[in-house]
Design a protein around this motif. Structure first.
Motif, PDB file in Angstrom:
ATOM      1  N   MET A  89       0.487  -0.773   0.446  1.00 40.07           N
ATOM      2  CA  MET A  89      -0.214  -0.202  -0.020  1.00 40.07           C
ATOM      3  C   MET A  89       0.646   1.086   0.193  1.00 40.07           C
ATOM      4  O   MET A  89       0.373   2.388  -0.086  1.00 40.07           O
ATOM      5  N   ASP A  90       2.330   1.128   0.583  1.00 41.56           N
ATOM      6  CA  ASP A  90       2.844   2.041   0.454  1.00 41.56           C
ATOM      7  C   ASP A  90       3.639   2.624  -0.684  1.00 41.56           C
ATOM      8  O   ASP A  90       3.859   3.901  -0.888  1.00 41.56           O
ATOM      9  N   ILE A 216       1.028 -20.393   1.033  1.00 39.38           N
ATOM     10  CA  ILE A 216       0.987 -20.462  -0.315  1.00 39.38           C
ATOM     11  C   ILE A 216       0.321 -19.270  -0.467  1.00 39.38           C
ATOM     12  O   ILE A 216       1.123 -18.755  -1.699  1.00 39.38           O
ATOM     13  N   ASN A 217       0.016 -18.075   0.208  1.00 36.26           N
ATOM     14  CA  ASN A 217      -0.839 -16.979   0.120  1.00 36.26           C
ATOM     15  C   ASN A 217       0.258 -16.167   0.959  1.00 36.26           C
ATOM     16  O   ASN A 217      -0.023 -14.542   0.876  1.00 36.26           O
ATOM     17  N   ARG A 218       1.254 -16.292   1.374  1.00 36.42           N
ATOM     18  CA  ARG A 218       2.256 -15.236   1.976  1.00 36.42           C
ATOM     19  C   ARG A 218       1.491 -14.614   3.289  1.00 36.42           C
ATOM     20  O   ARG A 218       1.444 -13.213   3.177  1.00 36.42           O
ATOM     21  N   GLU A 219       0.626 -14.359   3.964  1.00 36.54           N
ATOM     22  CA  GLU A 219      -0.379 -14.243   4.433  1.00 36.54           C
ATOM     23  C   GLU A 219       0.392 -13.216   5.540  1.00 36.54           C
ATOM     24  O   GLU A 219       0.139 -12.469   5.857  1.00 36.54           O
ATOM     25  N   LEU A 225       4.556  -6.798   6.621  1.00 40.15           N
ATOM     26  CA  LEU A 225       4.554  -6.123   5.950  1.00 40.15           C
ATOM     27  C   LEU A 225       3.674  -4.825   5.646  1.00 40.15           C
ATOM     28  O   LEU A 225       4.051  -3.411   5.763  1.00 40.15           O
ATOM     29  N   GLY A 226       2.060  -5.236   6.203  1.00 41.10           N
ATOM     30  CA  GLY A 226       1.098  -3.743   5.702  1.00 41.10           C
ATOM     31  C   GLY A 226       0.686  -2.929   7.383  1.00 41.10           C
ATOM     32  O   GLY A 226       0.424  -1.858   6.446  1.00 41.10           O
ATOM     33  N   LEU A 227       1.092  -4.009   8.440  1.00 39.41           N
ATOM     34  CA  LEU A 227       1.674  -3.132   9.268  1.00 39.41           C
ATOM     35  C   LEU A 227       1.883  -2.320   9.172  1.00 39.41           C
ATOM     36  O   LEU A 227       1.664  -1.213  10.337  1.00 39.41           O
ATOM     37  N   LYS A 228       3.441  -2.149   9.010  1.00 41.45           N
ATOM     38  CA  LYS A 228       5.200  -0.862   9.078  1.00 41.45           C
ATOM     39  C   LYS A 228       4.276  -0.292   8.167  1.00 41.45           C
ATOM     40  O   LYS A 228       4.659   0.622   7.731  1.00 41.45           O
ATOM     41  N   ALA A 229       3.071  -0.149   6.524  1.00 41.97           N
ATOM     42  CA  ALA A 229       3.542   0.762   5.668  1.00 41.97           C
ATOM     43  C   ALA A 229       2.226   1.120   6.394  1.00 41.97           C
ATOM     44  O   ALA A 229       2.325   2.607   5.777  1.00 41.97           O
ATOM     45  N   ALA A 230       1.182   0.793   7.285  1.00 43.94           N
ATOM     46  CA  ALA A 230      -0.046   1.516   7.559  1.00 43.94           C
ATOM     47  C   ALA A 230       1.084   2.445   8.352  1.00 43.94           C
ATOM     48  O   ALA A 230       0.310   3.882   8.378  1.00 43.94           O
ATOM     49  N   ARG A 251      -1.428 -12.449  16.921  1.00 38.96           N
ATOM     50  CA  ARG A 251      -0.828 -12.105  18.159  1.00 38.96           C
ATOM     51  C   ARG A 251       0.622 -11.287  16.830  1.00 38.96           C
ATOM     52  O   ARG A 251       0.675 -10.563  18.113  1.00 38.96           O
ATOM     53  N   ILE A 252       0.464 -11.062  15.959  1.00 41.21           N
ATOM     54  CA  ILE A 252       1.266 -10.739  14.700  1.00 41.21           C
ATOM     55  C   ILE A 252       0.961  -9.015  15.448  1.00 41.21           C
ATOM     56  O   ILE A 252       1.796  -8.454  15.375  1.00 41.21           O
ATOM     57  N   VAL A 253      -0.476  -8.615  15.578  1.00 36.62           N
ATOM     58  CA  VAL A 253      -1.379  -8.051  14.846  1.00 36.62           C
ATOM     59  C   VAL A 253      -1.438  -6.613  16.902  1.00 36.62           C
ATOM     60  O   VAL A 253      -0.638  -5.816  16.826  1.00 36.62           O
TER      61      VAL A 253
END
Length: 316
Positions: A89-90, A216-219, A225-230, A251-253
């Motif tokens: 997103m960044d 498979i989807n690297r979720e 990565l998305g949290l850092k970009a946000a 847990r990650i969030v």
């Protein structure tokens, strides 16, 4: 098959985003920019658009081509559709330019219910599991070539499956016989032949299918990565809302929000609390679906929504 998707915690997520200080303040309502990281079938995106002024903008992401096709039917000039992961997103907004970000994790009902997508252990279909069918290996192709130790690691790590080693061995044994699982029910039956005990009401293949889908989807990598970009994109005062559906995601969030909502000072330094630098985020709260929502939508039962706000005057 006419399949619909019921977004979980819809009202709660929309309220959490638009009740932030930036959107609530009418003097700053011009040129609002919000991001929906997972369009799905557009439930959250449309609900947010209904609440936003005519000069606001919304960017909605999805890796799934079927979701993108639905998104492109929405006739709203405020909406920009991006076929990509929210992890990127960044690349689509400037730092500190976004007034609110929603991440609704996991998979949508159509992905599970449409047999040809390969996500369901209850419906016969090709063992695909890719959200973006334009790229990457299918689950079947990966199982056809991955070493036994790697299969076991993936199933244990991403599925928290205690029978991971036995499942991996059974898969490789079938592969050596020329009978590597190619369909969802073939894999489900193979797992069931190995997993003798399971929680009441849970299919033996649940954890294995979850693990393969996530891998498979690297979720989880996308989530980090998305949290850092946000954090980089949010304006001071803007809110981040994340809805997760299993313990690995949550847990990650949780750890990300905790890490950015406190300031670590080496022990023994003579620093007063008022002299500490401000942390980047303030945790607003955590919400679970109501009993009524869980009764009406069983897929809501494990959902957890966490909300945080970028602190005013803090650069990420």
């Amino acid at each position: 098959m006419n399949i619909t998707h019921r977004p979980v915690l819809l009202a709660e997520a929309v309220t959490a985003l638009i009740s932030g200080p930036l959107i609530c303040n009418s003097s700053t309502s011009k040129n609002l920019l919000l991001i929906d990281g997972t369009f799905g079938r557009g439930g959250h995106t449309q609900a947010l658009l209904d609440k936003l002024p005519s000069n606001a903008r919304m960017i909605s992401f999805d890796k799934d081509l079927d979701a993108i096709a639905v998104a492109q039917t929405i006739n709203d000039q405020r909406l920009q559709i991006v076929h990509n992961s929210f992890a990127q997103m960044d690349q689509y907004a400037e730092p500190e330019s976004v007034d609110g970000i929603l991440l609704d994790l996991g998979i949508s009902s159509p992905q599970v219910d449409e047999a040809h997508r390969g996500f369901s252990f209850r419906r016969e279909g090709p063992l695909d599991m890719r959200m973006n069918t334009d790229q990457g290996l299918t689950a079947a192709a990966w199982l056809e070539q991955a070493p036994q130790e790697e299969i076991a690691r993936v199933i244990k790590t991403y599925g928290e499956e205690r029978f991971a080693s036995q499942i991996a061995k059974a898969i490789v044994n079938k592969r050596e016989e020329g009978l590597s699982p190619k369909t969802t029910l073939q894999l489900a039956a193979l797992v069931a032949s190995v997993v003798r005990t399971r929680e009441v009401g849970q299919d033996p293949a649940t954890r294995t299918f979850q693990a393969l889908r996530i891998f498979i989807n690297r979720e989880l990598e996308d989530l980090e990565l998305g949290l850092k970009a946000a954090l980089k994109l949010l304006k001071p005062g803007a809110r981040l809302v994340v809805i997760s559906f299993h313990s690995l995601e949550d847990r990650i969030v949780k750890q990300f929000l905790q890490a950015h909502s406190k300031v670590e000072i080496p022990r023994g330094l003579p620093v007063r609390e008022k002299d500490l630098p401000a942390s980047a985020l303030e945790v607003i709260g955590r919400t679970k679906p109501s009993d009524q929502e869980v009764q009406e939508n069983s897929r809501a039962r494990s959902a957890i929504m966490r909300v945080a706000e970028k602190r005013l005057g803090v650069m990420a």
